[in-house]
Write a protein that holds these residues in place. Structure first.
Motif, short mmCIF file in Angstrom:
data_model
loop_
_atom_site.label_atom_id
_atom_site.label_comp_id
_atom_site.label_asym_id
_atom_site.label_seq_id
_atom_site.Cartn_x
_atom_site.Cartn_y
_atom_site.Cartn_z
N LYS A 138 -2.35 23.35 62.00
CA LYS A 138 -3.77 23.62 62.22
C LYS A 138 -4.63 22.49 61.68
N ARG A 139 -5.69 22.18 62.45
CA ARG A 139 -6.69 21.21 62.02
C ARG A 139 -8.02 21.91 61.86
N TYR A 140 -8.93 21.32 61.09
CA TYR A 140 -10.11 22.04 60.64
C TYR A 140 -11.39 21.22 60.84
N PRO A 141 -12.50 21.92 61.12
CA PRO A 141 -13.81 21.26 61.06
C PRO A 141 -14.09 20.78 59.64
N VAL A 142 -15.00 19.83 59.53
CA VAL A 142 -15.34 19.28 58.20
C VAL A 142 -16.85 19.29 58.04
N PHE A 143 -17.29 19.75 56.87
CA PHE A 143 -18.70 19.67 56.50
C PHE A 143 -18.85 18.76 55.29
N TYR A 144 -19.81 17.84 55.39
CA TYR A 144 -20.14 16.93 54.29
C TYR A 144 -21.43 17.43 53.64
N LEU A 145 -21.34 17.80 52.36
CA LEU A 145 -22.46 18.36 51.63
C LEU A 145 -22.90 17.41 50.52
#
Length: 321
Positions: A58-65
């Motif tokens: 599985k691959r995942y979305p990424v959020f940069y905070l």
């Protein structure tokens, strides 16, 4: 995760002591990541989804905070934390929503310079002229006419270069990400909300989602309005280059009226832009605006709204509880 030259360590190793339940899930840290764009260094944190170690396909979305020290553990924050780790665990267990979250720490004496996009002097001059002539009624964070000298030099583009050309390639190389713009988000509050809107407007080939919480839209004389207008006009001339995106925008009803006025002005402006373009179509599916009747300008308020923002950006579901 592949072996890293950047030295990812566990959070327990990072803080040199173990506190039971300090964080939920798996939190990694990278010390003193150097930015060639800014010529400085800072710590980076990364929270992995619950399924990351179990479903290796599985691959995942990424959020940069932004303000990464305020996201996971109150012990290392300067103003409280967002409980991002707890929220990500709860969203995974309760709703099956998962993403990798990257927390980029801020440097106190550089924060406004790195988060404040004021380098487009033609916009700032135009806004200063309108304010002096009494043609702009938005009001600043102080509620009256905005100070025309309330900003200084900007390294905002260099900061976004740091994310785009140093941090993001590192994350995509070393972790199982979905690296396309449609699965890449950026999010922050206050000045972090401002730079998130700026990143979405100016780097839509990188960021397809933006979480804009209590943004300091007044900063730089409100230059961000002109940036968004210009970005929309550019996209409208070449609609095939973009497939829209999602933006979440909010403000608290207990924040200063000037902050509320700016958030409403941005909401109204975005609602008038052609779609698909700056946002996806239909507009209702690509934009969410929320006024939190209990919300003030604080980490606790943004912790409350973080799952609302993330849920919408990843699934399109608008739910405020």
């Amino acid at each position: 995760m592949r072996p890293s030259e950047h030295g990812w360590i566990t959070y327990d190793e990072y803080i040199h002591y173990s506190r039971k339940d300090a964080v939920k899930g798996e939190l990694l840290a990278c010390r003193n990541l150097h930015s060639p764009q800014l010529n400085n260094s800072r710590d980076i944190f990364l929270h992995l989804p619950l399924s990351y170690r179990h479903d290796l396909s599985k691959r995942y979305p990424v959020f940069y905070l932004h303000d990464g020290q305020n996201l996971f553990d109150e012990a290392m924050s300067f103003a409280g934390d967002w409980h991002v780790d707890e929220t990500m665990v709860n969203l995974s267990l309760g709703e099956g929503i998962e993403a990798i979250v990257v927390g980029i720490t801020s440097i106190n004496d550089r924060r406004s310079i790195e988060y404040g996009p004021t380098q487009h002097s033609r916009y700032a001059k135009r806004r200063r002229s309108r304010m002096r002539n009494g043609e702009d009624g938005r009001g600043g964070a102080g509620g009256g006419k905005e100070r025309v000298d309330a900003w200084g030099p900007s390294n905002a583009d260099a900061y976004l270069d740091f994310i785009e050309f140093t941090i993001k390639p590192m994350i995509d190389e070393e972790f199982r990400t979905l690296s396309g713009r449609e699965n890449t988000g950026i999010m922050g509050s206050s000045m972090g909300g401002l730079i998130s809107m700026y990143a979405y407007a100016t780097r839509k080939e990188v960021f397809g989602m933006a979480g804009v919480l209590s943004p300091s839209l007044w900063y730089g004389g409100g230059e961000i309005y002109e940036v968004v207008r210009e970005a929309s006009a550019h996209i409208s001339r070449d609609k095939e280059a973009w497939k829209g995106g999602r933006v979440y925008l909010d403000v608290g009803e207990k924040e200063h009226p000037g902050m509320q006025n700016h958030a409403r002005s941005m909401r109204d402006m975005l609602s008038q832009l052609p779609v698909p373009g700056f946002l996806g179509a239909p507009f209702e599916d690509s934009f969410m605006y929320f006024e939190d009747w209990m919300g003030n300008h604080s980490e606790a308020a943004w912790a409350h709204r973080f799952p609302i923002a993330l849920r919408f950006l990843l699934t399109g579901i608008k739910r405020t509880t």
